[in-house]
Design a protein around this motif. Structure first.
Motif, mmCIF file in Angstrom:
data_model
loop_
_atom_site.group_PDB
_atom_site.id
_atom_site.type_symbol
_atom_site.label_atom_id
_atom_site.label_comp_id
_atom_site.label_asym_id
_atom_site.label_seq_id
_atom_site.Cartn_x
_atom_site.Cartn_y
_atom_site.Cartn_z
ATOM 1 N N ASP A 31 -3.208 0.185 15.623
ATOM 2 C CA ASP A 31 -4.390 -0.592 15.316
ATOM 3 C C ASP A 31 -4.498 -0.991 13.858
ATOM 4 O O ASP A 31 -4.769 -0.197 12.953
ATOM 5 N N LEU A 32 -4.476 -2.262 13.481
ATOM 6 C CA LEU A 32 -4.735 -2.731 12.233
ATOM 7 C C LEU A 32 -6.079 -2.529 11.554
ATOM 8 O O LEU A 32 -5.941 -2.301 10.319
ATOM 9 N N PHE A 33 -6.917 -2.427 12.280
ATOM 10 C CA PHE A 33 -8.231 -2.176 12.151
ATOM 11 C C PHE A 33 -8.705 -0.739 12.839
ATOM 12 O O PHE A 33 -8.687 -0.951 14.012
ATOM 13 N N ASN A 34 -9.148 0.275 12.026
ATOM 14 C CA ASN A 34 -9.565 1.426 12.702
ATOM 15 C C ASN A 34 -11.077 1.311 13.444
ATOM 16 O O ASN A 34 -11.164 2.489 13.937
ATOM 17 N N GLY A 35 -11.891 0.462 12.884
ATOM 18 C CA GLY A 35 -13.031 0.426 13.665
ATOM 19 C C GLY A 35 -13.951 1.160 12.808
ATOM 20 O O GLY A 35 -15.175 0.985 13.245
ATOM 21 N N GLY A 40 -6.397 0.104 4.786
ATOM 22 C CA GLY A 40 -5.321 -0.614 5.155
ATOM 23 C C GLY A 40 -5.267 -2.358 4.862
ATOM 24 O O GLY A 40 -4.564 -2.963 4.785
ATOM 25 N N TRP A 41 -6.575 -2.716 4.188
ATOM 26 C CA TRP A 41 -6.782 -4.001 3.997
ATOM 27 C C TRP A 41 -7.325 -4.060 2.513
ATOM 28 O O TRP A 41 -7.964 -3.262 2.056
ATOM 29 N N LYS A 42 -7.204 -5.162 2.167
ATOM 30 C CA LYS A 42 -7.782 -5.643 0.987
ATOM 31 C C LYS A 42 -8.604 -6.974 0.959
ATOM 32 O O LYS A 42 -8.195 -7.868 1.875
ATOM 33 N N ILE A 43 -9.229 -7.170 -0.212
ATOM 34 C CA ILE A 43 -10.272 -8.321 -0.161
ATOM 35 C C ILE A 43 -9.850 -9.253 -1.340
ATOM 36 O O ILE A 43 -9.643 -8.824 -2.675
#
Length: 256
Positions: A31-35, A40-43
């Motif tokens: 899961d790239l997005f853990n909900g 794990g992401w940058k803006i």
């Protein structure tokens, strides 16, 4: 009888990966997005924007809400979130749906967003990479972004995707830099995009239908015509381009 070898290949590919997803035994799925948050992401926000990028993305009940607190019709910057890690040889799935609000400078335009994959280099609003367009009526278009180029099979008159068509290359110095999808498969509510990415080749699937194909993806780090290299890995970038949109179920399955 199916006479086109390429059409037969595309059909078998779609059937294979449908079974692959059900069995789920061969490749690791993450899961790239853990909900819960954007770990794990940058803006990134467009240059000159006077808003905090974190205010443009909210997470609630397993969904990423883009422009969550922005007033309909107000001026808002373009932005995006991108993975900290790079990936190669995978099957990426992303679900999205549109919200009601649109923002200047695109307040009077169709809703627009997108997935840029194999992103390399500096994270900017339109980085070097290949895009799967998410746009009302045009989801599944290929955009050749930054210092990249790619080929696809196109119908020789309308130039939209056709697996039996002619192989055409577009990219830097080859305007326009867009390959339209074969058919619009977008629907009301939640839509599912699947990108099957093997090396420098990507198959676009929207709601279970193959709609496009990016072939021989390449990028270059300088202006030299001889510096083109295979674009076979990179980060994943979700766009915010002036329209309220929701993302969920962002998963990646290795093809190794």
């Amino acid at each position: 009888m199916i006479k086109s070898p390429r059409l037969l290949f595309q059909i078998l590919l779609s059937i294979f990966f449908s079974s692959y997803a059900e069995v789920g035994a061969a490749g690791q799925e993450i899961d790239l997005f853990n909900g819960k948050d954007l770990s794990g992401w940058k803006i990134v926000v467009e240059e000159g924007a006077e808003v905090d990028g974190a205010s443009l993305f909210a997470v609630s009940e397993g969904v990423i809400h883009v422009y969550p607190n922005s007033e309909d019709g107000s001026q808002q910057p373009f932005a995006g979130i991108f993975t900290e890690e790079s990936y190669e040889n995978y099957r990426l799935t992303v679900e999205y749906r549109w919200g009601d609000d649109r923002f200047a400078p695109r307040a009077d335009s169709v809703r627009d967003a997108g997935i840029i994959f194999h992103m390399v280099g500096e994270p900017v609003i339109w980085p070097t990479g290949i895009e799967c367009q998410i746009q009302e009526g045009d989801t599944g278009d290929i955009w050749i972004v930054g210092q990249t180029r790619a080929s696809s099979y196109v119908q020789p008159i309308a130039f939209n995707y056709d697996p039996r068509g002619d192989l055409l290359t577009r990219g830097v110095d080859r305007n326009p830099q867009r390959f339209p999808r074969g058919y619009c498969r977008e629907k009301e509510g939640w839509n599912r995009i699947e990108l099957i990415v093997e090396g420098d080749h990507a198959t676009y699937i929207v709601n279970g239908h193959i709609v496009n194909e990016a072939i021989h993806m390449r990028y270059r780090e300088d202006e030299s015509e001889w510096s083109w290299m295979p674009l076979d890995r990179g980060r994943i970038f979700l766009q915010a381009e002036g329209a309220e949109v929701f993302y969920r179920n962002i998963r990646l399955q290795s093809l190794d």
